[in-house]
Design an enzyme around this catalytic site. Structure first.
Site, short mmCIF file in Angstrom:
data_model
loop_
_atom_site.label_atom_id
_atom_site.label_comp_id
_atom_site.label_asym_id
_atom_site.label_seq_id
_atom_site.Cartn_x
_atom_site.Cartn_y
_atom_site.Cartn_z
N GLU B 161 0.53 -1.13 0.08
CA GLU B 161 -0.08 0.09 0.06
C GLU B 161 0.76 1.32 0.08
O GLU B 161 1.88 1.43 0.86
CB GLU B 161 -1.01 -0.04 1.37
CG GLU B 161 -1.60 1.29 1.58
CD GLU B 161 -2.60 1.17 2.60
OE1 GLU B 161 -2.98 0.02 3.07
OE2 GLU B 161 -2.87 2.26 3.30
N GLU B 166 -2.63 11.27 3.43
CA GLU B 166 -3.38 10.89 4.27
C GLU B 166 -3.59 12.04 5.14
O GLU B 166 -2.44 13.01 5.50
CB GLU B 166 -3.14 9.69 5.30
CG GLU B 166 -3.29 8.46 4.47
CD GLU B 166 -3.13 7.07 5.64
OE1 GLU B 166 -4.06 6.70 5.95
OE2 GLU B 166 -1.94 7.06 6.06
#
Lengths: 496, 279
Positions: B161, B166
């Protein structure tokens, strides 16, 4: 030259003016004439008309208020009644540098003053439009809540007065941010810092404030202005009255993720009335009711629509209560424009017993006539500041207008009087109370009715220390319902 | 449309310049031995220029609360229910608009949306970037990220990932870039935050990107390269050597960000101006 003369005079006045707010108006006027004089001097060589060279006066964009000492032009002016020496410069305790501002809040009963409070103005004026917040570090000798702290108080118009109400401080140094509701307005601000704080639970304490300055943080974001504290408020009133938009706040999200709300002033807002034929609203947020009908007052702050609104229901022309005609020498007036009233503690106790629903109080001013309007009435009490000795009086008078379209047979308004007893204190067991009920047959819809009730009709009541004056309709009481919930009250007095 | 094209060109031009500038910094100051590639050949340019639902040729939805996928709360105790309704996801005025709402829906207290390019656009290596304006407030968790395209056969974290961006709504000036893989996932992921000075991510648009080559992933925000992760930085297998697909979502709550509180304002929107991939 006159211009020079004014300049010198201004300078001298600045020197002697450190704590004389009375002279400030004069000073401001002089300053305006100096500015005009300067423009004239510039332009006089070619023409007497203002030219393209004309520029509005600009003021220094000084950020610092107090870092390790007073910034240039800063003055200290304590509030009347405050402890005058509450503020000192502390060189032992500081967050950074060499000194901080120390504030010593007095104990209750301190003969030197009941509270600590002062403004720190710079009457030279500052251009704060390039900043987005006033910031400072603070700590206290114990965890405490500072009542008011902010900027915009200059002992003058206080046009852009903006504060945090109840700033929580702890014993550890922490940085605090007071966001500016709309910096573009602050092209000339004199009141760069002020505070007011009383004892906490009766006790005084000390707090320190350091590194006080204006900053362009760039992270003061997501403005959410409000009027009426964000509520949709409805007010019923009449032509000739005026109502002020209240509950003006601005809230920003800060970089630490918290929201900071400041209490601020109408000058930051633009107000709109949805129907100007019913009411107009001026730049101070004062609504003037000029017609019959309904209008909604809304506002914007820096282009952002404010939450909350004020709906005005104008019932049209107002019929005043009958004018009292009892000789003033024989009257103790509680609430009447015809007499001099005793001091009132409150018009609505807003008893938090879980039963009172009543809103309103002394909130209508119609063509100069003060009227009490109680809405959502079930019961309410008006309290005088000091007890009233009515032992020489014979009669209680009140004028009541019931604002219900219909009065039902079971409706009533009960007048209850409460005497505080010989000690003049409530809740000590020596009180007496008694009531008189006005039946529905004596009331009328939207018409004033005058009641003169002999004090002898209040059996068992002492009248030497009258304190509370109740109106009871049980209008919103589901177990004993009456339908009267909205009344106007005027001319409450005792006479002989 | 014409003005927009010119703007895009300008954007690309300025990006080229800024990227060149960043590379100069890397070569000059950070690590003189590293391999530097310039990835400026467009492969994908999703500009969100057509109003309505997002282009189905590129985007699919992941719907629900994760239960159907066997990971209720999407593996992070997230609180939202993802839908494909226009109230949660739409293209408007040149932006992808993802809206998180506070509403009771299929047993969840919030709704939002999650878009993926799985089986539609997958690529190994290249420059992946998006220009976005983020939401704000406690408990909002937007992300622009990638997963290994073999995830169905090679479950997380084995598939790998890459979190290009974020963000926690309660830290409006901070974003994080991370990689997760076998032996370094969730709390042990390799991560670094970037703090925007005197500004925040919810008041304007910012570009979030990675440049990904066989032996590094570089993370940047606007014109600032703030982290490089290489095989030497991960305590497990380097799994970033195969095609990945792109995800864009706005989560509400969960272990990473915490729940919204009374002060969190809804609805909250995340705007995406474009998603571009270069090789």
């Amino acid at each position: 030259m006159v211009v020079n003369g004014n300049l010198e005079l201004t300078y001298i006045l600045t020197l002697v003016n450190n704590s004389m707010k009375m002279m400030k108006l004069t000073l401001n006027k002089l300053r305006i004439s100096v500015l005009l004089g300067a423009v004239v001097a510039i332009t006089s060589s070619c023409t007497w008309e203002p030219s393209d060279d004309f520029r509005p006066a600009t003021f220094p964009a000084t950020a610092e208020v107090f870092i390790d000492g007073f910034s240039g032009g800063l003055e200290y002016l304590p509030f009347e009644g405050s402890k005058l020496d509450a503020f000192t410069v502390d060189t032992e305790e500081f967050y950074a540098g060499t000194a901080s501002m120390r504030f010593d809040v007095p104990n209750v009963g301190d003969p030197d003053g009941a509270f600590a409070g002062a403004i720190f103005p710079d009457y030279g004026g500052r251009d704060l439009s390039g900043f987005d917040a006033l910031t400072f570090w603070a700590r206290a000798s114990k965890a405490a809540t500072i009542n008011e702290i902010g900027f915009g108080n200059d002992f003058g118009e206080n046009k852009y007065n903006t504060i945090i109400n109840g700033l929580r401080v702890t014993t550890a140094w922490k940085k605090y941010t007071i966001p500016i509701p709309d910096p573009s307005k602050l092209t000339r601000e004199d009141g760069v810092f002020w505070y007011s704080e009383g004892p906490e639970g009766g006790d005084g304490y000390s707090f320190w404030v350091d590194e006080v300055k204006y900053e362009k943080l760039g992270t003061v974001a997501q403005p959410r202005p409000a009027i009426q504290n964000g509520e949709d408020v409805e007010v019923q009133t009449f032509i000739g009255s005026n109502v002020s938009v209240a509950g003006l706040t601005q809230t920003f999200n800060l970089v630490d993720g918290t929201n900071q709300t400041v209490t601020t002033t109408a000058a930051f807002y633009t107000f709109t009335s949805s129907d100007p034929s019913v009411a107009t609203v001026n730049e101070l947020g004062v609504v003037n009711i000029i017609g019959t009908g309904s209008t909604v007052i809304t506002a914007e702050l820096a282009g952002v629509k404010a939450a909350g609104s004020l709906t005005i229901e104008s019932l049209g022309a107002f019929t005043a209560a009958p004018l009292p005609n009892v000789d003033a020498n024989n009257v103790i007036s509680i609430f009447s424009d015809a007499y001099t009233d005793v001091a009132i503690d409150y018009y609505n106790g807003f008893f938090t017993d879980g039963f009172q629903t009543t809103l309103g109080g002394n909130n209508l001013l119609i063509n100069g006539d003060r009227i009490i309007n109680y809405t959502e009435l079930n019961f309410v009490a008006l309290k005088t500041l000091n007890t009233v000795n009515a032992s020489e009086m014979t009669t209680y008078h009140v004028d009541i207008l019931v604002q219900e379209p219909e009065i039902k047979p079971d409706d009533f308004i009960r007048i209850l009087l409460l005497d505080a007893g010989p000690d003049g204190e409530l809740g000590t067991g020596d009180e007496t109370e008694s009531s008189f009920t006005i039946p529905s047959s004596d009331l009328a819809s939207n018409e004033w009715r005058s009641f003169d009730i002999p004090l002898s009709s209040f059996p068992g009541l002492n009248t030497s220390n009258l304190s509370l004056f109740f109106f009871i309709s049980d209008g919103t009481n589901t177990s004993n319902p009456g339908s009267i919930t909205n009344i106007l009250v005027d001319n409450i007095y005792l006479y002989r | 449309m014409k003005r927009r094209t010119i703007n895009n060109l300008l954007n690309i031009a300025s990006k080229l310049f800024l990227w060149a500038f960043s590379l100069t910094i890397i070569t000059g100051c950070v690590d003189e031995t590293q391999t530097v590639v310039t990835l400026n050949t467009p492969v994908l340019s999703e500009e969100f220029d057509t109003d309505g639902a997002p282009d189905p040729a590129l985007w699919s939805y992941e719907l629900g609360d994760g239960t159907e996928q066997g990971i209720a709360g999407w593996g992070n105790n997230e609180l939202q229910y993802y839908t494909d309704r226009p109230e949660n996801v739409t293209v408007q005025n040149g932006f992808l608009v993802i809206t998180a709402r506070e509403e009771s829906f299929e047993g969840s207290p919030y709704t939002s949306a999650r878009l993926i390019t799985k089986d539609k656009f997958e690529q190994a290596y290249g420059r992946f970037e998006a220009r976005m304006r983020l939401p704000w407030g406690q408990g909002l968790w937007p992300a622009f990220w990638m997963l290994g395209a073999d995830i169905d056969e090679n479950p997380w974290p084995g598939a790998g990932e890459i979190d290009i961006m974020e963000y926690r709504g309660q830290e409006p000036n901070t974003v994080l870039g991370s990689v997760h893989g076998p032996g370094y996932s969730a709390g042990e992921s390799i991560t670094k935050s970037f703090i925007l000075e005197n500004d925040r991510f919810d008041t304007g648009f910012h570009v979030f990107g990675i440049e990904w080559a066989p032996d590094y992933v570089n993370f940047y925000v606007d014109d600032v390269l703030y982290n490089q992760i290489t095989p030497a930085d991960v305590p497990g297998e380097w799994v970033f050597d195969k095609p990945f697909y792109i995800l864009v979502n706005l989560a509400v709550g969960g272990t990473f960000v915490g729940s919204p509180n009374a002060e969190t304002e809804f609805p909250q929107t995340m705007l995406v101006d474009y998603v571009r991939v270069f090789k």
